[in-house]
Enzyme design. Structure first.
Site, PDB file in Angstrom:
ATOM      1  N   HIS A  23      43.265  51.290  41.508  1.00  0.00           N
ATOM      2  CA  HIS A  23      42.486  51.766  42.877  1.00  0.00           C
ATOM      3  C   HIS A  23      43.432  52.596  43.694  1.00  0.00           C
ATOM      4  O   HIS A  23      42.820  52.861  44.943  1.00  0.00           O
ATOM      5  CB  HIS A  23      41.868  50.473  43.348  1.00  0.00           C
ATOM      6  CG  HIS A  23      40.683  50.555  44.089  1.00  0.00           C
ATOM      7  ND1 HIS A  23      39.822  49.513  44.468  1.00  0.00           N
ATOM      8  CD2 HIS A  23      39.951  51.584  44.284  1.00  0.00           C
ATOM      9  CE1 HIS A  23      38.894  49.936  45.075  1.00  0.00           C
ATOM     10  NE2 HIS A  23      38.575  51.327  45.029  1.00  0.00           N
ATOM     11  N   ASP A  62      34.910  44.977  45.791  1.00  0.00           N
ATOM     12  CA  ASP A  62      36.434  44.504  45.395  1.00  0.00           C
ATOM     13  C   ASP A  62      36.780  43.284  45.685  1.00  0.00           C
ATOM     14  O   ASP A  62      35.833  42.650  46.848  1.00  0.00           O
ATOM     15  CB  ASP A  62      37.454  45.367  46.179  1.00  0.00           C
ATOM     16  CG  ASP A  62      38.836  45.643  45.463  1.00  0.00           C
ATOM     17  OD1 ASP A  62      39.270  44.652  44.959  1.00  0.00           O
ATOM     18  OD2 ASP A  62      39.365  46.725  45.525  1.00  0.00           O
ATOM     19  N   HIS A  64      39.467  42.423  46.594  1.00  0.00           N
ATOM     20  CA  HIS A  64      40.711  42.564  47.571  1.00  0.00           C
ATOM     21  C   HIS A  64      40.472  43.439  48.785  1.00  0.00           C
ATOM     22  O   HIS A  64      39.464  44.524  48.612  1.00  0.00           O
ATOM     23  CB  HIS A  64      41.976  42.957  46.969  1.00  0.00           C
ATOM     24  CG  HIS A  64      42.265  42.229  45.689  1.00  0.00           C
ATOM     25  ND1 HIS A  64      41.571  42.570  44.415  1.00  0.00           N
ATOM     26  CD2 HIS A  64      43.089  41.220  45.489  1.00  0.00           C
ATOM     27  CE1 HIS A  64      42.123  41.640  43.524  1.00  0.00           C
ATOM     28  NE2 HIS A  64      43.166  40.887  43.989  1.00  0.00           N
ATOM     29  N   ASP A 110      42.663  45.587  49.928  1.00  0.00           N
ATOM     30  CA  ASP A 110      43.393  46.680  49.699  1.00  0.00           C
ATOM     31  C   ASP A 110      43.946  47.344  51.095  1.00  0.00           C
ATOM     32  O   ASP A 110      43.928  48.589  51.460  1.00  0.00           O
ATOM     33  CB  ASP A 110      42.772  47.791  48.882  1.00  0.00           C
ATOM     34  CG  ASP A 110      42.854  47.296  47.439  1.00  0.00           C
ATOM     35  OD1 ASP A 110      43.389  46.239  46.963  1.00  0.00           O
ATOM     36  OD2 ASP A 110      41.769  47.871  46.620  1.00  0.00           O
ATOM     37  N   HIS A 125      48.184  50.281  44.566  1.00  0.00           N
ATOM     38  CA  HIS A 125      46.828  49.850  44.257  1.00  0.00           C
ATOM     39  C   HIS A 125      46.263  48.887  45.486  1.00  0.00           C
ATOM     40  O   HIS A 125      45.084  48.739  45.698  1.00  0.00           O
ATOM     41  CB  HIS A 125      46.116  49.532  43.247  1.00  0.00           C
ATOM     42  CG  HIS A 125      47.040  48.221  42.521  1.00  0.00           C
ATOM     43  ND1 HIS A 125      46.345  47.682  41.422  1.00  0.00           N
ATOM     44  CD2 HIS A 125      47.790  47.161  43.159  1.00  0.00           C
ATOM     45  CE1 HIS A 125      46.629  46.302  41.192  1.00  0.00           C
ATOM     46  NE2 HIS A 125      47.840  46.161  42.253  1.00  0.00           N
ATOM     47  N   ASP A 165      35.552  48.478  42.096  1.00  0.00           N
ATOM     48  CA  ASP A 165      36.662  47.860  41.527  1.00  0.00           C
ATOM     49  C   ASP A 165      36.176  46.908  40.635  1.00  0.00           C
ATOM     50  O   ASP A 165      35.450  45.993  41.153  1.00  0.00           O
ATOM     51  CB  ASP A 165      37.778  47.194  42.586  1.00  0.00           C
ATOM     52  CG  ASP A 165      39.056  46.917  41.978  1.00  0.00           C
ATOM     53  OD1 ASP A 165      38.876  46.237  40.733  1.00  0.00           O
ATOM     54  OD2 ASP A 165      40.035  47.136  42.415  1.00  0.00           O
ATOM     55  N   ASP A 182      37.275  44.238  39.340  1.00  0.00           N
ATOM     56  CA  ASP A 182      37.533  43.036  39.687  1.00  0.00           C
ATOM     57  C   ASP A 182      36.852  42.527  40.856  1.00  0.00           C
ATOM     58  O   ASP A 182      36.767  41.430  41.213  1.00  0.00           O
ATOM     59  CB  ASP A 182      39.128  42.620  40.033  1.00  0.00           C
ATOM     60  CG  ASP A 182      39.620  43.196  41.447  1.00  0.00           C
ATOM     61  OD1 ASP A 182      38.735  43.441  42.151  1.00  0.00           O
ATOM     62  OD2 ASP A 182      40.666  43.742  41.526  1.00  0.00           O
ATOM     63  N   GLU A 199      40.054  50.120  38.043  1.00  0.00           N
ATOM     64  CA  GLU A 199      40.911  48.983  37.473  1.00  0.00           C
ATOM     65  C   GLU A 199      40.187  48.216  36.248  1.00  0.00           C
ATOM     66  O   GLU A 199      40.579  46.919  35.954  1.00  0.00           O
ATOM     67  CB  GLU A 199      40.762  47.853  38.617  1.00  0.00           C
ATOM     68  CG  GLU A 199      41.487  48.339  39.945  1.00  0.00           C
ATOM     69  CD  GLU A 199      43.099  48.183  39.820  1.00  0.00           C
ATOM     70  OE1 GLU A 199      43.528  47.868  38.750  1.00  0.00           O
ATOM     71  OE2 GLU A 199      43.612  48.574  40.679  1.00  0.00           O
TER      72      GLU A 199
END
Length: 332
Positions: free
Chosen positions: A123, A150, A152, A154, A167, A253, A255, A298
């Site tokens: 990412h 996502d 996260h 980020d 990332h 993403d 995840d 990802e």
């Protein structure tokens, strides 16, 4: 902890279709752009993500939906040197190179009037892709809305990150916090402001990052928000205010998905959206008819089981482009 989501809206904007409608996607022209690198990640393997998506049949699946799909192949960039961080950044030179390549490839497809689909890669590549979209939107005088799907936020920096893995920093870079080569990639800094982005599915944030993202004023729909209000209400809020002059970019993403259904990522975080919650998220984005660029990042086949995660990710992408259980009426 986060900037609270807007108060519950009584209704979504008129331009967002009702549930029994669907947007005509037949004229959409897509360009798949493979960006096979894991230089920004803490695990090797996301460089194989583009091929895993191709093996899962992304081109054929989207063509079956009536889309014009061009596979541009893979960008070629520097190898992952797998070194320790220097001055708080890991592999900065290689990250900058890959992002510049991604930026140029995506910007070129936008100029051709095509919808770029970046097949990542980790990412960190969000800097290049969203910088290209932000540049294009400024030139076309279009509003930009980014949906950041996502686990996260980020929003780390060299000072905040416990790992130096870039990332975990792309949103901060897009907000003007980071190395000059990344911060200025769109031609102006910052490339984004808080009005332009909504983050959805968040459930893992580093300690320093929590305060920093709050100060930035980003609207974060974390998993507690989704648990309390449901995915439908969450997406109504995240999509609020779109109009025909808005370029909608989705940065997906993998995840974002709960690892019980999508184990093939490097940074699994339990408690994410289940299959139907995630699919509803994608279907409601599709219903707007406004998605004009997409990242898929990802995906890590090295950590997957029989390409299961690539297949689940492809299910979600099909929903983003209008796949639905029933044949629905076109919005006129």
């Amino acid at each position: 902890m986060f900037l609270p989501a807007r108060a519950l809206y009584e209704k979504i904007p008129q331009q967002i279709p009702k549930e029994d409608d669907v947007v005509d996607i037949q004229n959409k022209r897509l360009s798949l752009i493979g960006v096979p690198t894991d230089v920004g990640a803490g695990h090797r393997g996301s460089s194989m993500g583009p091929e895993a998506l191709r093996v899962a049949g992304i081109t054929q699946s989207l063509e079956k939906l009536g889309l014009d799909v061009r596979d541009c192949g893979n960008i070629q960039g520097p190898a992952n040197p797998w070194q320790s961080p220097v001055n708080g950044y890991r592999h900065l030179e290689q990250v900058v190179a890959w992002n510049r390549l991604a930026h140029d490839a995506i910007y070129a497809q936008l100029q051709e009037g095509r919808l770029p689909v970046m097949l990542g890669g980790d990412h960190c590549l969000g800097v290049g892709s969203i910088s290209a979209v932000a540049r294009y939107c400024r030139e076309q005088q279009k509003r930009l809305r980014v949906l950041w799907l996502d686990a996260h936020t980020d929003f780390n920096t060299a000072e905040l990150s416990p790992t130096g893995n870039i990332h975990g920093m792309p949103v901060a870079c897009l907000f003007g916090h980071g190395p000059e080569a990344l911060v200025n990639m769109s031609g102006t800094s910052p490339a984004l402001n808080a009005d332009m982005i909504r983050q959805i599915g968040i459930r893992s944030v580093d300690a320093g990052e929590k305060h920093f993202i709050h100060e930035a004023g980003i609207e974060v729909f974390d998993m507690r928000h989704i648990d309390e209000t449901g995915m439908r209400q969450t997406m109504q809020e995240a999509l609020y205010g779109l109009d025909q002059d808005t370029h909608l970019h989705v940065s997906f993403d993998v995840d974002f998905l709960d690892p019980d259904i999508a184990p093939g990522v490097g940074t699994t975080v339990r408690g994410g959206p289940n299959y139907r919650e995630a699919q509803l998220c994608m279907e409601m984005i599709a219903d707007t008819g406004m998605m004009a660029s997409l990242d898929i990042v990802e995906l890590n086949p090295a950590l997957d089981v029989r390409n299961l995660t690539a297949e689940i990710a492809l299910d979600m992408v099909e929903s983003l482009f209008g796949q639905s259980t029933l044949v629905r009426r076109n919005v006129k």
